[in-house]
Design a protein around this motif. Structure first.
Motif, PDB file in Angstrom:
ATOM      1  N   GLN A   1       0.819  -1.210   0.000  1.00 53.64           N
ATOM      2  CA  GLN A   1       0.000   0.000   0.000  1.00 53.64           C
ATOM      3  C   GLN A   1       0.856   1.265   0.000  1.00 53.64           C
ATOM      4  O   GLN A   1       0.395   2.319  -0.424  1.00 53.64           O
ATOM      5  N   ALA A   2       2.065   1.161   0.475  1.00 53.65           N
ATOM      6  CA  ALA A   2       2.937   2.331   0.528  1.00 53.65           C
ATOM      7  C   ALA A   2       3.390   2.758  -0.865  1.00 53.65           C
ATOM      8  O   ALA A   2       3.606   3.957  -1.092  1.00 53.65           O
ATOM      9  N   ALA A   3       3.500   1.826  -1.807  1.00 51.03           N
ATOM     10  CA  ALA A   3       3.993   2.164  -3.149  1.00 51.03           C
ATOM     11  C   ALA A   3       3.036   3.080  -3.912  1.00 51.03           C
ATOM     12  O   ALA A   3       3.460   4.149  -4.373  1.00 51.03           O
ATOM     13  N   PRO A   4       1.759   2.724  -4.082  1.00 50.09           N
ATOM     14  CA  PRO A   4       0.881   3.660  -4.794  1.00 50.09           C
ATOM     15  C   PRO A   4       0.684   4.976  -4.042  1.00 50.09           C
ATOM     16  O   PRO A   4       0.488   6.022  -4.663  1.00 50.09           O
ATOM     17  N   ALA A   5       0.772   4.942  -2.720  1.00 51.38           N
ATOM     18  CA  ALA A   5       0.663   6.191  -1.963  1.00 51.38           C
ATOM     19  C   ALA A   5       1.865   7.086  -2.249  1.00 51.38           C
ATOM     20  O   ALA A   5       1.723   8.306  -2.372  1.00 51.38           O
ATOM     21  N   GLY A   6       3.039   6.489  -2.357  1.00 47.47           N
ATOM     22  CA  GLY A   6       4.227   7.267  -2.708  1.00 47.47           C
ATOM     23  C   GLY A   6       4.124   7.867  -4.099  1.00 47.47           C
ATOM     24  O   GLY A   6       4.474   9.033  -4.309  1.00 47.47           O
ATOM     25  N   LEU A   7       3.638   7.086  -5.048  1.00 41.16           N
ATOM     26  CA  LEU A   7       3.442   7.603  -6.401  1.00 41.16           C
ATOM     27  C   LEU A   7       2.394   8.712  -6.420  1.00 41.16           C
ATOM     28  O   LEU A   7       2.548   9.711  -7.120  1.00 41.16           O
ATOM     29  N   THR A   8       1.328   8.530  -5.650  1.00 39.53           N
ATOM     30  CA  THR A   8       0.295   9.561  -5.559  1.00 39.53           C
ATOM     31  C   THR A   8       0.862  10.835  -4.952  1.00 39.53           C
ATOM     32  O   THR A   8       0.580  11.941  -5.434  1.00 39.53           O
ATOM     33  N   ALA A   9       1.667  10.705  -3.916  1.00 39.73           N
ATOM     34  CA  ALA A   9       2.290  11.871  -3.285  1.00 39.73           C
ATOM     35  C   ALA A   9       3.193  12.595  -4.285  1.00 39.73           C
ATOM     36  O   ALA A   9       3.186  13.828  -4.363  1.00 39.73           O
ATOM     37  N   TRP A  10       3.959  11.843  -5.049  1.00 42.05           N
ATOM     38  CA  TRP A  10       4.851  12.437  -6.040  1.00 42.05           C
ATOM     39  C   TRP A  10       4.051  13.187  -7.114  1.00 42.05           C
ATOM     40  O   TRP A  10       4.381  14.319  -7.466  1.00 42.05           O
ATOM     41  N   GLN A  11       3.008  12.557  -7.626  1.00 47.31           N
ATOM     42  CA  GLN A  11       2.190  13.210  -8.646  1.00 47.31           C
ATOM     43  C   GLN A  11       1.453  14.421  -8.077  1.00 47.31           C
ATOM     44  O   GLN A  11       1.286  15.437  -8.755  1.00 47.31           O
ATOM     45  N   LEU A  12       1.014  14.346  -6.835  1.00 47.76           N
ATOM     46  CA  LEU A  12       0.367  15.485  -6.198  1.00 47.76           C
ATOM     47  C   LEU A  12       1.362  16.636  -6.048  1.00 47.76           C
ATOM     48  O   LEU A  12       1.027  17.794  -6.304  1.00 47.76           O
ATOM     49  N   TYR A  13       2.578  16.321  -5.673  1.00 38.27           N
ATOM     50  CA  TYR A  13       3.624  17.338  -5.574  1.00 38.27           C
ATOM     51  C   TYR A  13       3.854  17.996  -6.930  1.00 38.27           C
ATOM     52  O   TYR A  13       3.951  19.216  -7.035  1.00 38.27           O
ATOM     53  N   ARG A  14       3.947  17.181  -7.978  1.00 39.60           N
ATOM     54  CA  ARG A  14       4.163  17.725  -9.329  1.00 39.60           C
ATOM     55  C   ARG A  14       2.957  18.535  -9.796  1.00 39.60           C
ATOM     56  O   ARG A  14       3.107  19.446 -10.596  1.00 39.60           O
ATOM     57  N   TRP A  15       1.783  18.194  -9.327  1.00 39.99           N
ATOM     58  CA  TRP A  15       0.579  18.935  -9.689  1.00 39.99           C
ATOM     59  C   TRP A  15       0.575  20.308  -9.011  1.00 39.99           C
ATOM     60  O   TRP A  15       0.204  21.301  -9.604  1.00 39.99           O
ATOM     61  N   VAL A  16       1.006  20.348  -7.749  1.00 39.00           N
ATOM     62  CA  VAL A  16       1.055  21.610  -7.016  1.00 39.00           C
ATOM     63  C   VAL A  16       2.240  22.459  -7.474  1.00 39.00           C
ATOM     64  O   VAL A  16       2.119  23.670  -7.635  1.00 39.00           O
ATOM     65  N   TYR A  17       3.380  21.827  -7.698  1.00 37.08           N
ATOM     66  CA  TYR A  17       4.597  22.514  -8.151  1.00 37.08           C
ATOM     67  C   TYR A  17       5.044  21.927  -9.485  1.00 37.08           C
ATOM     68  O   TYR A  17       5.951  21.097  -9.525  1.00 37.08           O
ATOM     69  N   PRO A  18       4.423  22.337 -10.585  1.00 35.73           N
ATOM     70  CA  PRO A  18       4.786  21.754 -11.885  1.00 35.73           C
ATOM     71  C   PRO A  18       6.235  22.081 -12.259  1.00 35.73           C
ATOM     72  O   PRO A  18       6.752  23.141 -11.876  1.00 35.73           O
ATOM     73  N   PRO A  19       6.886  21.167 -12.983  1.00 40.91           N
ATOM     74  CA  PRO A  19       8.274  21.431 -13.377  1.00 40.91           C
ATOM     75  C   PRO A  19       8.333  22.633 -14.311  1.00 40.91           C
ATOM     76  O   PRO A  19       7.454  22.833 -15.144  1.00 40.91           O
ATOM     77  N   ARG A  20       9.359  23.401 -14.146  1.00 40.75           N
ATOM     78  CA  ARG A  20       9.524  24.594 -14.992  1.00 40.75           C
ATOM     79  C   ARG A  20      10.320  24.235 -16.231  1.00 40.75           C
ATOM     80  O   ARG A  20      11.343  23.574 -16.157  1.00 40.75           O
ATOM     81  N   VAL A  21       9.834  24.709 -17.347  1.00 40.40           N
ATOM     82  CA  VAL A  21      10.499  24.447 -18.617  1.00 40.40           C
ATOM     83  C   VAL A  21      11.328  25.660 -18.973  1.00 40.40           C
ATOM     84  O   VAL A  21      10.828  26.790 -19.024  1.00 40.40           O
ATOM     85  N   MET A  22      12.616  25.416 -19.176  1.00 44.15           N
ATOM     86  CA  MET A  22      13.502  26.518 -19.562  1.00 44.15           C
ATOM     87  C   MET A  22      13.628  26.537 -21.076  1.00 44.15           C
ATOM     88  O   MET A  22      13.775  25.482 -21.699  1.00 44.15           O
ATOM     89  N   GLY A  23      13.600  27.684 -21.616  1.00 42.74           N
ATOM     90  CA  GLY A  23      13.730  27.682 -23.056  1.00 42.74           C
ATOM     91  C   GLY A  23      13.768  28.973 -23.652  1.00 42.74           C
ATOM     92  O   GLY A  23      13.819  29.986 -23.828  1.00 42.74           O
TER      93      GLY A  23
END
Length: 89
Positions: free
Chosen positions: A67-89
């Motif tokens: 159960q910890a694995a999908p929760a970790g993936l969910t936490a990671w995706q939630l983090y990326r949703w709140v703080y999206p990666p910045r694209v330099m260009g």
């Protein structure tokens, strides 16, 4: 507003309740302490019956740890949703 309700609900239910509490505390920590040889006095203090059972069913413990694995993936995706990666260009 709906975005924040979704984000908080996602953080609380799958990440904290299922992942951190049910997966990490109830299974990963309990199994790690049990197999590390922590005294039964401490085990019963940390995991008091009848709420918790000592490891006695392999399938139950494995699925609990998983159960910890999908929760970790969910936490990671939630983090990326709140703080999206910045694209330099």
């Amino acid at each position: 507003m709906a975005r924040w309700i979704f984000g908080i609900t996602t953080l609380v239910v799958p990440v904290l309740f299922f992942g951190a509490f049910e997966g990490l505390y109830n299974h990963v920590a309990k199994d790690a302490f049990y197999f590390a040889g922590v005294s039964m006095e401490w085990m019963l203090r940390l995991f008091p019956p009848p709420t918790y059972e000592m490891p006695n069913d392999v399938l139950f413990e494995i699925t609990g740890v998983l159960q910890a694995a999908p929760a970790g993936l969910t936490a990671w995706q939630l983090y990326r949703w709140v703080y999206p990666p910045r694209v330099m260009g």
